[in-house]
Design an enzyme around this catalytic site. Structure first.
Site, PDB file in Angstrom:
ATOM      1  N   HIS A  18       0.874  -1.191   0.000  1.00 46.43           N
ATOM      2  CA  HIS A  18       0.000   0.000   0.000  1.00 46.43           C
ATOM      3  C   HIS A  18       0.902   1.228   0.000  1.00 46.43           C
ATOM      4  O   HIS A  18       1.322   1.711   1.058  1.00 46.43           O
ATOM      5  CB  HIS A  18      -0.920  -0.044   1.226  1.00 46.43           C
ATOM      6  CG  HIS A  18      -1.950   1.049   1.240  1.00 46.43           C
ATOM      7  ND1 HIS A  18      -3.145   0.951   1.912  1.00 46.43           N
ATOM      8  CD2 HIS A  18      -1.963   2.288   0.665  1.00 46.43           C
ATOM      9  CE1 HIS A  18      -3.840   2.062   1.750  1.00 46.43           C
ATOM     10  NE2 HIS A  18      -3.139   2.893   1.004  1.00 46.43           N
ATOM     11  N   HIS A  20       1.495   4.848  -2.426  1.00 50.59           N
ATOM     12  CA  HIS A  20       1.194   5.723  -3.568  1.00 50.59           C
ATOM     13  C   HIS A  20       2.502   6.360  -4.009  1.00 50.59           C
ATOM     14  O   HIS A  20       3.119   7.085  -3.218  1.00 50.59           O
ATOM     15  CB  HIS A  20       0.192   6.801  -3.155  1.00 50.59           C
ATOM     16  CG  HIS A  20      -1.083   6.228  -2.608  1.00 50.59           C
ATOM     17  ND1 HIS A  20      -2.206   6.061  -3.385  1.00 50.59           N
ATOM     18  CD2 HIS A  20      -1.399   5.747  -1.377  1.00 50.59           C
ATOM     19  CE1 HIS A  20      -3.178   5.523  -2.652  1.00 50.59           C
ATOM     20  NE2 HIS A  20      -2.711   5.321  -1.430  1.00 50.59           N
ATOM     21  N   GLU A 201     -11.412   3.643   5.451  1.00 55.98           N
ATOM     22  CA  GLU A 201     -10.367   4.498   6.057  1.00 55.98           C
ATOM     23  C   GLU A 201     -11.107   5.594   6.839  1.00 55.98           C
ATOM     24  O   GLU A 201     -11.091   5.607   8.060  1.00 55.98           O
ATOM     25  CB  GLU A 201      -9.476   5.087   4.943  1.00 55.98           C
ATOM     26  CG  GLU A 201      -8.390   6.021   5.444  1.00 55.98           C
ATOM     27  CD  GLU A 201      -7.602   6.701   4.309  1.00 55.98           C
ATOM     28  OE1 GLU A 201      -8.091   6.727   3.161  1.00 55.98           O
ATOM     29  OE2 GLU A 201      -6.507   7.230   4.587  1.00 55.98           O
ATOM     30  N   ASP A 279       1.769   3.975   2.806  1.00 57.62           N
ATOM     31  CA  ASP A 279       0.785   4.862   2.164  1.00 57.62           C
ATOM     32  C   ASP A 279       1.451   6.027   1.413  1.00 57.62           C
ATOM     33  O   ASP A 279       1.678   5.914   0.211  1.00 57.62           O
ATOM     34  CB  ASP A 279      -0.216   5.380   3.208  1.00 57.62           C
ATOM     35  CG  ASP A 279      -1.609   5.624   2.628  1.00 57.62           C
ATOM     36  OD1 ASP A 279      -1.830   5.318   1.447  1.00 57.62           O
ATOM     37  OD2 ASP A 279      -2.494   6.117   3.364  1.00 57.62           O
TER      38      ASP A 279
HETATM   39  N1  HPA Z   1      -6.486   7.532   1.008  1.00 59.49           N
HETATM   40  C1  HPA Z   1      -7.138   7.804  -0.121  1.00 59.49           C
HETATM   41  N2  HPA Z   1      -6.511   8.264  -1.196  1.00 59.49           N
HETATM   42  C2  HPA Z   1      -5.192   8.443  -1.158  1.00 59.49           C
HETATM   43  C3  HPA Z   1      -4.477   8.172  -0.017  1.00 59.49           C
HETATM   44  C4  HPA Z   1      -5.162   7.683   1.129  1.00 59.49           C
HETATM   45  O1  HPA Z   1      -4.607   7.416   2.202  1.00 59.49           O
HETATM   46  N3  HPA Z   1      -3.197   8.460  -0.310  1.00 59.49           N
HETATM   47  C5  HPA Z   1      -3.145   8.875  -1.585  1.00 59.49           C
HETATM   48  N4  HPA Z   1      -4.367   8.871  -2.108  1.00 59.49           N
HETATM   49 ZN    ZN Z   2      -3.649   4.778   0.297  1.00 66.75          ZN
END
Ligand code: HPA
Ligand code: ZN
Length: 338
Positions: A18, A20, A201, A279
């Site tokens: 996970h 980005h 989330e 993340d």
């Molecule tokens: N959540 C949703 N979208 C995202 C996140 C996240 O933690 N990080 C980058 N895009």
């Molecule tokens: Zn994410």
């Protein structure tokens, strides 16, 4: 300072599931790329920028994250971004990584899909050759944009199918339930992409339910809120659906009040296939090892728990079974010797 738990985590082989890639853009690299591309930034220095990294929720973070990504124009920018992240993986003993990218963040600004994916892909190939790190690439649809835009992005991705293992769903969760993307996920599944989505989330447990039932995902990103629904937990346990958790992200985006409140230990005790990841590490104050260490210290994860999380990370990965087995054996050997 000597920290035996940090040393244990450092040498533990791990998979990152996970992450980005746009969220690995460190302020220093952002400034360097902005300078060479002639893009003015609203902050005088990298240190000034870092002071702005205080978020009350997901949206406040996303606003800054999309601004930062605007410095990325050329293939070499995406290459440098990805290579910098892979070098950190090498330092932290991340041996396999599955990376999200957000093509719409770039195509909306007039950057070609080809430019984005070619830069990332070239770095992933060099990363495997030079650093021995295996990888997969996952395209995320931005859920704050219309379904039609996701369909168009899927169309653009088809010529690059060989380079893209799966599709996911990210960006502003509240008010953008998975059900909005059921049709585009069905099409992506028919095209052979593996399916996953951010859910639970900030959004409720019902979004996780929708991701499972309507999007047919095989992995949930975050998934914290599943604990609000006992039937859902039972199903996640029974089907061993991975939950890719990101504790420092949860802390920085106020999903939890303090790290000690993170549910990972409870999830392991319930038999959920929980894993730990970073993340958007450039924004949340730590890469995977900091996530392992700070969470372990805050919630009292044992070395056995940490070994279990590393094993889960390989089980939940998209590696072929024989490669999963090799890494799981290595984790077991490593843990037995500690
Ligand atoms: N959540 C949703 N979208 C995202 C996140 C996240 O933690 N990080 C980058 N895009
Ligand atoms: Zn994410």
């Amino acid at each position: 300072m000597n920290n035996p738990l940090a040393d244990f985590i450092q040498d533990l082989p791990k998979a990152e599931l996970h992450l980005h890639i746009e969220g690995t853009l460190e302020p220093e690299l952002m400034f360097a790329i902005a300078k060479r591309n002639g893009i003015p930034l609203d902050f005088a220095s990298a240190d000034e920028l870092k002071k702005a990294y205080r978020f009350n929720n997901l949206q406040e973070f996303l606003d800054i994250y999309y601004l930062g990504a605007k410095v990325l124009l050329h293939e070499v920018d995406f290459y440098d971004l990805t290579m910098a992240y892979l070098n950190t993986c090498a330092v932290q003993n991340v041996v396999h990584t599955e990376i999200f990218f957000d093509p719409q963040t770039h195509t909306e600004r007039g950057i070609a899909f080809d430019t984005v994916i070619r830069g990332i892909r070239r770095a992933l190939e060099d990363g495997e050759r030079q650093l021995g790190i295996t990888s997969r690439l996952i395209l995320c649809f931005l859920r704050h944009l219309p379904e039609e835009a996701a369909f168009q992005t899927l169309e653009e991705a088809l010529p690059y199918k060989e380079w893209i293992t799966g599709v996911g769903l990210d960006s502003s969760e509240l008010g953008n339930p998975p059900s909005r993307f059921a049709r585009v996920f069905r099409k992506a599944g028919e095209e052979g992409f593996l399916l996953m989505a951010h859910a639970g989330e900030e959004g409720p447990a019902s979004y996780i339910r929708e991701a499972l039932d309507l999007l047919q995902v095989i992995r949930i990103d975050h998934g914290n809120r599943c604990l609000d629904d006992e039937d859902l937990v039972q199903e996640l346990v029974l089907r061993q659906i991975p939950l890719t958790l990101c504790p420092l992200s949860n802390l920085e985006l106020k999903v939890i009040r303090q790290l000690a409140d993170h549910p990972v230990k409870e999830m392991l005790e319930k038999g959920l296939l929980a894993t730990l990841h970073s993340d958007d590490p450039a924004y949340f104050g730590g890469y995977i090892n900091e996530n392992y260490l700070r969470t372990a210290e805050a919630v009292g994860l044992t070395r056995h728990d940490l070994g279990q999380l590393a094993i889960h990370s390989f089980q939940a990965s998209f590696l072929p079974d024989p490669e999963k087995e090799i890494w799981i054996d290595r984790v077991n050997t490593y843990c037995a010797a500690c």
